[in-house]
Enzyme design. Structure first.
Site, PDB file in Angstrom:
ATOM      1  N   SER A 238       0.795  -1.282  -0.030  1.00 35.60           N
ATOM      2  CA  SER A 238       0.068  -0.133   0.067  1.00 35.60           C
ATOM      3  C   SER A 238       0.952   1.189   0.090  1.00 35.60           C
ATOM      4  O   SER A 238       2.174   1.296  -0.028  1.00 35.60           O
ATOM      5  CB  SER A 238      -0.955  -0.110   1.369  1.00 35.60           C
ATOM      6  N   LYS A 239       0.129   2.420  -0.154  1.00 31.48           N
ATOM      7  CA  LYS A 239       0.877   3.571   0.061  1.00 31.48           C
ATOM      8  C   LYS A 239       2.198   3.645   1.177  1.00 31.48           C
ATOM      9  O   LYS A 239       3.077   4.313   1.034  1.00 31.48           O
ATOM     10  CB  LYS A 239      -0.169   4.762   0.493  1.00 31.48           C
ATOM     11  N   ARG A 240       1.631   3.053   2.157  1.00 33.27           N
ATOM     12  CA  ARG A 240       2.666   3.197   3.318  1.00 33.27           C
ATOM     13  C   ARG A 240       4.043   2.503   2.918  1.00 33.27           C
ATOM     14  O   ARG A 240       5.050   2.745   3.671  1.00 33.27           O
ATOM     15  CB  ARG A 240       2.129   1.940   4.578  1.00 33.27           C
TER      16      ARG A 240
END
Ligand code: GLU
Length: 465
Positions: A238-240
């Protein structure tokens, strides 16, 4: 063997991400490896969330990765009539019915079911009302209430679903627009798709889709659901985990070959091989070698692959790719041949085009600045004699190739009784401003006589201060 037709059907609600790109790649590769066709379809029936901008971003990314398609892009919003036609077939054969339940009532009944510990699925209130089409009515699929539906997954093996777990799903909304599970089946049938290869987040949709195929008497495609991609911490990517959109990697100076090579290894393997050209992939790819467990995307691996592909490219082919990064840095323009020469010296070490463009600085700017620490340490007064001598000797050279430069340095060192190693670093600081660079003679040849002498003179002035 029946011809293979695969598809990539992104929903244009954002950029093309690593997961989607891998899906596209596997479908593309499978089609190419079997001499089949690859169809691109834009699933834009979610009108609120779909944007033109996302469509463009996805097409740009597909083009950058060079995942060429044979048909499409088809747009689901251009095919609404086709879905209605098939919906009518289902109504006529009793496999679908109109439902007048109001959303707020459904919500209430759903809550009540949950409160009583029952499954919150549609209660079938309109199943047998025999309603016809009308305002605010949706069309529902009549899901069999007993029995099981078997998914023979190429990757995951057989998975069985209890039909009673499945809802009478809405196939046409009250605005007449088909829902995902319905449109996807009609498209896959009418486009002759033979293999549906997608992320395993769609596994739970598959029995619903299989039931629609059955109701229409259509032949099932083969399904293959790929395990998720995880980040290094083993949670879904994910973006993380940093950049997830394909074009962000382009901006980082990653080559499409490297990204593709990285993507293909997310789930697929061929012995312990790591590096595959496009042609090798087409030759070796098979769905049998797609693994069952999640794969892990690491930046380290991508950069390692990128360094490999940067090294492998002809410098002439890198110039065009590097140019935008040079322009971004406002470096003055240089001829292609000069750039290719400079690139050749930097290829062995660069992990990205960004890194390479940064490292190009001393080649590009006329006036380099000395790093203060390096200048203090290496451009010392005792080197002035060496520099004067070098300037004299180099000025007299007519050929400025590596082979002519080397003896100048050797003779200077011998005559002035300084170790060659003692000369190299001050010259490097003079030419590049810093203490790290490709081989001295290589960079001198690229810079050329005039620029080398000007830089040595500037360093000499600094020493004499
Ligand atoms: N449009 C769907 C998505 O983006 C693809 C569904 C499918 O492959 O069937 O997830």
């Amino acid at each position: 063997m029946e011809p293979v037709i695969t598809r990539f059907p992104p929903s244009p609600t954002g950029a093309l991400h690593i997961g989607g790109a891998r899906t596209a790649l596997f479908n593309w590769l499978f089609a190419r490896s079997r001499g089949g066709k690859f169809v691109l379809r834009i699933e834009d029936t979610d009108i609120e969330r779909s944007t033109e901008e996302s469509v463009k971003a996805i097409l740009d990314a597909m083009e950058w990765l060079d995942l060429n398609w044979d048909e499409g892009p088809y747009y689901q919003t251009h095919r609404l009539e086709v879905y209605r036609e098939y919906a009518k077939k289902l109504v006529d054969s009793g496999h679908a019915y109109w439902c007048e339940c109001r959303p707020e009532d459904l919500e209430e009944r759903r809550k009540a079911a949950l409160a009583e510990g029952r499954k919150p699925k549609y209660d079938g209130a309109c199943r047998d009302k025999g309603l016809s089409e009308g305002p605010n009515r949706v069309l529902r699929f009549r899901t069999p209430q007993a029995g099981t539906t078997l998914l023979q997954d190429i990757i995951k093996g057989p998975i069985e679903f209890e039909n009673e777990e499945l809802d009478d799903l809405v196939i046409l909304k009250s605005d007449g627009i088909a829902t995902y599970n319905f449109a996807v089946v009609i498209d896959d049938i009418t486009m002759g798709i033979t293999h549906v290869i997608r992320g395993d987040d769609h596994v739970n949709n598959t029995p619903r889709q299989i039931l629609i195929y059955r109701a229409l008497g259509a032949k099932l495609p083969r399904f293959g659901h790929m395990p998720m991609i995880h980040g290094e911490d083993r949670s879904p990517l994910s973006k993380r985990h940093g950049a997830t959109s394909v074009m962000e990697y382009k901006k980082m100076g990653v080559l499409p070959e490297a990204l593709l090579n990285c993507l293909v290894r997310l789930g697929w393997s061929h012995g312990d091989e790591e590096i595959f050209s496009r042609d090798e992939l087409i030759e070796k790819f098979s769905l049998e070698n797609v693994g069952k467990s999640p794969s892990i995307f690491t930046m380290e691996k991508l950069l390692w692959l990128n360094a490999h592909y940067i090294k492998e490219k002809r410098p002439e082919d890198l110039t065009g790719l590097l140019r935008p990064f040079l322009t971004e840095r406002n470096y003055p323009g240089k001829p292609d041949a000069f750039l290719a020469g400079a690139i050749r010296t930097l290829q062995p070490r660069a992990h990205t085009l960004v890194e390479m463009a940064d490292a190009m600085r001393f080649y590009m700017v006329e006036q380099i600045e000395f790093e203060p620490e390096a200048a203090k340490k290496f451009l010392t007064a005792d080197m002035a004699g060496v520099f004067s001598r070098l300037i004299g000797e180099l000025s007299a050279l007519s050929d400025f190739g590596e082979a002519s430069l080397e003896p100048v340095f050797r003779n200077t060192a011998e005559d002035l009784k300084v170790k060659l190693g003692k000369i190299a670093q001050p010259v490097r600081v003079a030419l590049t401003g810093g203490t790290k660079s490709p081989g001295l003679f290589e960079i001198m040849e690229v810079l050329g006589k005039q620029s080398v002498i000007a830089r040595l003179q500037k360093a000499l002035r600094y020493m004499e201060q």
